[in-house]
Motif scaffolding. Structure first.
Motif, PDB file in Angstrom:
ATOM      1  N   LYS A 199       0.466  -3.571  -9.237  1.00 19.34           N
ATOM      2  CA  LYS A 199      -0.598  -3.034  -8.406  1.00 19.34           C
ATOM      3  C   LYS A 199      -1.158  -4.714  -7.677  1.00 19.34           C
ATOM      4  O   LYS A 199      -1.297  -5.070  -7.295  1.00 19.34           O
ATOM      5  N   VAL A 200      -2.241  -5.035  -8.890  1.00 18.08           N
ATOM      6  CA  VAL A 200      -3.199  -5.550  -8.509  1.00 18.08           C
ATOM      7  C   VAL A 200      -2.773  -6.724  -8.019  1.00 18.08           C
ATOM      8  O   VAL A 200      -3.385  -8.201  -7.530  1.00 18.08           O
ATOM      9  N   LEU A 201      -1.296  -7.470  -8.303  1.00 21.35           N
ATOM     10  CA  LEU A 201      -0.903  -8.899  -7.554  1.00 21.35           C
ATOM     11  C   LEU A 201      -0.485  -8.603  -6.246  1.00 21.35           C
ATOM     12  O   LEU A 201       0.566  -9.800  -5.464  1.00 21.35           O
ATOM     13  N   HIS A 202      -0.337  -7.460  -5.628  1.00 17.27           N
ATOM     14  CA  HIS A 202       0.073  -6.737  -4.423  1.00 17.27           C
ATOM     15  C   HIS A 202      -0.958  -7.398  -3.088  1.00 17.27           C
ATOM     16  O   HIS A 202      -2.078  -7.871  -3.783  1.00 17.27           O
ATOM     17  N   ALA A 203      -0.444  -8.492  -2.562  1.00 19.06           N
ATOM     18  CA  ALA A 203      -1.115  -9.587  -1.760  1.00 19.06           C
ATOM     19  C   ALA A 203      -1.343  -8.468  -0.349  1.00 19.06           C
ATOM     20  O   ALA A 203      -0.862  -8.003   0.197  1.00 19.06           O
ATOM     21  N   LEU A 204      -2.570  -9.236  -0.039  1.00 24.30           N
ATOM     22  CA  LEU A 204      -3.984  -8.428   0.755  1.00 24.30           C
ATOM     23  C   LEU A 204      -3.503 -10.272   1.497  1.00 24.30           C
ATOM     24  O   LEU A 204      -4.755 -10.808   1.316  1.00 24.30           O
ATOM     25  N   GLY A 205      -3.054  -9.955   2.789  1.00 27.37           N
ATOM     26  CA  GLY A 205      -3.124 -11.962   3.828  1.00 27.37           C
ATOM     27  C   GLY A 205      -2.246 -11.670   2.170  1.00 27.37           C
ATOM     28  O   GLY A 205      -1.080 -12.031   1.661  1.00 27.37           O
TER      29      GLY A 205
END
Length: 352
Positions: free
Chosen positions: A26-32
């Motif tokens: 989850k923490v590697l999913h990109a926001l921008g």
């Protein structure tokens, strides 16, 4: 916290993120263009801590490798170390396994790697509030109309012991009496609107004692970091709340829908700040500008523009409609016409 060595930051990034329905942690999913956890690292680095500790667990090697690549490209001024959580049994267990890295610091900031919408200005205000009062724990809270699965904040009622010393384990009036997980809350507690954000400043000595005393809870046998509040109070300590003015800052990312909502919220903030500084955004609904982009006064951004990276745009420019500008320097009075793609470019003053 005048000396840099006083503060350690602990970023919790070990979760599975099952609701993302993804092979990617989850923490590697990109926001921008940045992973969620990378955005958190960048924001906490502004506090100039002595060390940032990232607790990884699910696909730990992948998370460390990806964040390491990001830090090479976008370095922070602070040492970043990784701790692998061996027993994935809750946030309390994550802190327990990170104790060797944090125990020698006077103060510890704990926050989640999947909550990237915190503003650095809010973290600075919270740190200032913590330093003024120096409680054993200061927790960031927010009022939510629909609190859902967030832990509820129970505030201490007016003192029932006039003229007497506060008994051990009883919170000061107005302070935090308990943080109750939604799954364990009574109907009256579920009706509370003030919720826990998962962001805390601790006196490290108090945190170490409280976390060592945590016990398994719930059907999964997890260790809740929130129970450290109860342990601190039982030891005669003090827990206070810092209420965020903007409740959107505490939003965590648990699903693809949350990710889309976070991007929209982040973009809205950027556009509002730019408009307030004198930039014309013709159609905010179709304009996407990432955090960190700088645009000068009286520049006009037409519909359909996507501007990102370390882009600096001067005054009196006209951009679009439609196009992408990535890591560019656009000087004063320039015009970027319809449907252009620019990357790593310099456009000199007055150019078209």
């Amino acid at each position: 916290m005048s000396e840099k060595k006083d503060l350690c930051v602990l970023v919790l990034a070990a979760g599975l993120g099952t609701r993302m329905k993804s092979d990617l942690p989850k923490v590697l999913h990109a926001l921008g263009d940045s992973p969620l956890a990378a955005r958190v690292l960048k924001k906490v680095s502004v506090l100039n801590p002595s060390k940032i500790v990232v607790v990884v667990g699910h696909k730990a090697a992948m998370v460390k490798e990806a964040l390491g690549r990001y830090l090479q490209k976008e370095p922070v001024r602070t040492e970043v170390v990784f701790v692998t959580q061996k027993l994935l049994k809750g946030s309390g267990r994550a802190v327990q396994e990170a104790l060797p890295e944090i125990k020698n610091y006077r103060h510890t900031l704990i926050l989640c790697g999947d909550a990237p919408l915190l503003r650095t200005a809010t973290l600075k205000k919270m740190r200032a509030a913590y330093l003024r009062a120096l409680p054993d724990c200061l927790v960031m809270t927010a009022d939510l109309a629909a609190p859902g699965s967030y832990g509820r904040i129970k505030r201490a009622r007016p003192a029932l012991f006039p003229g007497r010393a506060r008994p051990k384990g009883v919170a000061r009036t107005g302070a935090v009496e308990a943080i109750v997980e939604a799954s364990d809350a009574s109907p009256a507690e579920l009706a509370l609107k003030e919720v826990n954000s998962g962001v805390y400043f601790f006196r490290t000595a108090a945190l170490v004692k409280a976390v060592k005393a945590l016990r398994k809870k719930g059907p999964k046998g997890e260790y809740y970091l929130t129970d450290s509040v109860e342990n601190i109070l039982a030891a005669g300590g003090e827990v206070r709340a810092f209420k965020a003015a903007d409740e959107t800052e505490i939003a965590g990312i648990n699903s693809r829908r949350d990710l889309a909502g976070a991007y929209k919220m982040m973009n809205k903030r950027v556009l509002l700040d730019l408009m307030d500084s004198g930039v014309t955004i013709v159609d905010p609904d179709t304009t996407y500008i990432e955090e960190g982009v700088k645009i000068g006064r009286d520049t006009v951004v037409q519909p359909g523009m996507h501007i990102k990276g370390a882009t600096v745009i001067g005054r009196n420019c006209r951009l679009g409609p439609y196009g992408v500008i990535d890591a560019c320097r656009i000087e004063d009075g320039s015009e970027v016409k319809f449907s252009c793609f620019l990357a790593g470019s310099r456009v000199r003053a007055g150019s078209i």
